[in-house]
Design a protein around this motif. Structure first.
Motif, short mmCIF file in Angstrom:
data_model
loop_
_atom_site.label_atom_id
_atom_site.label_comp_id
_atom_site.label_asym_id
_atom_site.label_seq_id
_atom_site.Cartn_x
_atom_site.Cartn_y
_atom_site.Cartn_z
N GLY A 165 -36.44 -38.40 7.43
CA GLY A 165 -35.54 -37.40 6.86
C GLY A 165 -35.26 -37.52 5.39
N GLY A 166 -35.95 -38.41 4.68
CA GLY A 166 -35.71 -38.56 3.25
C GLY A 166 -36.51 -37.57 2.43
N LYS A 167 -36.15 -37.46 1.17
CA LYS A 167 -36.81 -36.54 0.25
C LYS A 167 -37.51 -37.36 -0.83
N ALA A 168 -38.85 -37.22 -0.91
CA ALA A 168 -39.60 -38.02 -1.88
C ALA A 168 -40.92 -37.36 -2.20
N VAL A 169 -41.44 -37.66 -3.39
CA VAL A 169 -42.77 -37.24 -3.80
C VAL A 169 -43.48 -38.43 -4.41
#
Length: 302
Positions: free
Chosen positions: A53-57
Motif C-alpha cells: 500500500g505504499g507510494k513509490a517510484v
C-alpha cells in the motif's frame, strides 16, 4: 508518525538499510523516490513497497555525479510535486590495508559516499529553499567514521567527512528551517555479515527469522535494518524540528548520541611550546587522557 503529503528520496534503497528506510517512510505515508545503482533492485523495492500500500517510484543511478543528484530531485518533483526529505544512504566498500589500497579503490569510495552525499544534498537543499517551507536532510554515517576501522581508510574518511558536512550544513540551512542530521546505524547487512562474531546470528535471522540474541541487540546495539528505520522516520517528521546538527546512533535496542570532537585537556605556557617542553609536560597533562581508536570488538554473551 504521519508523513502523509511529504515526499522523500532515499539513495541506495534497493536493499538492506536503504530499503528499510524507504519502506518505513512509505508506511508512515510519505511518497518515496527509491534510488539504487542497480535498476532491478530499485524496481523490486518499489514493487514491495507498493505491494503493502505504499507510494513509490524507482530512479536508478549511481550517486556521485551532479547529474544523477539533480535527476533524483527532478523525479520527485515531477512525480509528487515537491521534496521534503532526503536520506543519503548509498555506499560501496573497497576495503584494503593502507599500503595495498589503490588510487581507484580510494577514489571510488570517496566519490560515492562523500561526493554523492554532497551533490545530492546540494540539489535537495536548493529545491527545499525554493519551496520555502523547510525540509529534512538525513545523511548516513558509520561507527568507522566516528572511531576508525582497520582496512577502511577510504570508508572511514568518507563517513567522517559526511558527519562533518552535516554539522556545517545544519548551520547553513537553519534559516531556511531545513534540519540536517547524521544517522550512525549498526545493523545486519552484507558488510557486518562478514564479521565472525555476527555471522552465525545474521545467517539464522536471514534463514528463518531467528531473533538476534539480547547480547547483540542491547549489549552491542546491533539489530536488523528495520530497527534503524524508526530513527529515520522520526528525523523526517515535524516532531524533530528542533533536532539538527546531531550524529545519532541506532541499532538493536540502543539509541545513542555521538559526541562531537572537542578539546578535553588543555595546557598553557607563556611564550608557547618548544619540543622539549612538550616532552616534559605531556605525561602529566595531555598524556593522561589518551583517546581510544577503532570499533570495539563484540564482547559476546555473558
Amino acid at each position: 508518525m504521519d508523513l502523509t503529503g511529504r515526499v522523500a528520496i532515499v539513495t541506495g534503497a534497493g536493499r538492506g538499510l536503504g530499503f528499510a528506510y524507504a519502506s518505513a517512510l512509505a508506511a508512515a505515508g510519505a511518497a518515496v523516490v527509491v534510488n539504487d545503482a542497480d535498476a532491478g533492485a530499485a524496481t523490486g523495492a518499489v514493487a514491495q513497497i507498493a505491494g503493502v500500500g505504499g507510494k513509490a517510484v524507482a530512479e536508478a543511478g549511481a550517486v556521485g555525479p551532479t547529474a544523477v543528484a539533480e535527476r533524483l530531485v527532478e523525479r520527485a518533483v515531477a512525480e509528487f510535486g515537491r521534496l521534503d526529505v532526503l536520506v543519503t544512504n548509498a555506499g560501496v566498500l573497497r576495503d584494503r590495508m593502507l599500503w595495498r589500497m589503490s588510487d581507484e579503490e580510494f577514489d571510488t569510495v570517496i566519490d560515492v559516499h562523500l561526493r554523492g552525499t554532497f551533490t545530492c544534498v546540494r540539489a535537495a537543499v536548493r529545491r527545499m529553499r525554493e519551496q520555502g517551507d523547510g525540509g529534512r536532510i538525513i545523511v548516513v554515517g558509520s561507527p568507522a567514521g566516528q572511531r576508525g576501522n582497520v582496512g577502511q581508510t577510504n570508508y572511514s574518511a568518507a563517513k567522517a567527512g559526511i558527519v562533518a558536512m552535516a554539522r556545517t550544513w545544519s548551520m547553513e540551512c537553519a534559516k531556511a528551517e531545513i534540519t540536517v542530521n547524521a544517522v550512525i546505524p549498526v545493523a545486519a547487512t552484507a558488510m557486518t555479515a562478514t564479521m565472525p562474531a555476527f555471522a552465525p546470528h545474521i545467517e539464522a535471522w536471514q534463514r528463518d527469522g531467528t531473533p538476534l540474541p539480547d547480547w547483540l541487540r542491547a549489549g552491542e546495539g546491533f539489530g536488523t535494518p528495520q530497527d534503524a528505520a524508526g530513527l529515520v522516520v522520526y528525523l523526517a517528521s515535524a516532531e524533530s524540528a528542533g533536532v539538527t546538527g546531531q550524529a545519532i546512533g541506532v541499532g538493536g535496542d540502543r539509541l545513542s548520541l555521538w559526541a562531537h570532537p572537542e578539546e578535553i585537556a588543555v595546557s598553557y605556557r607563556d611564550g608557547g611550546w618548544r619540543p622539549d617542553e612538550i616532552a616534559t609536560t605531556w605525561p602529566a597533562t595531555l598524556g593522561r587522557n589518551p583517546r581510544s581508536v577503532g570499533i570495539p570488538l563484540p564482547s559476546g554473551p555473558s
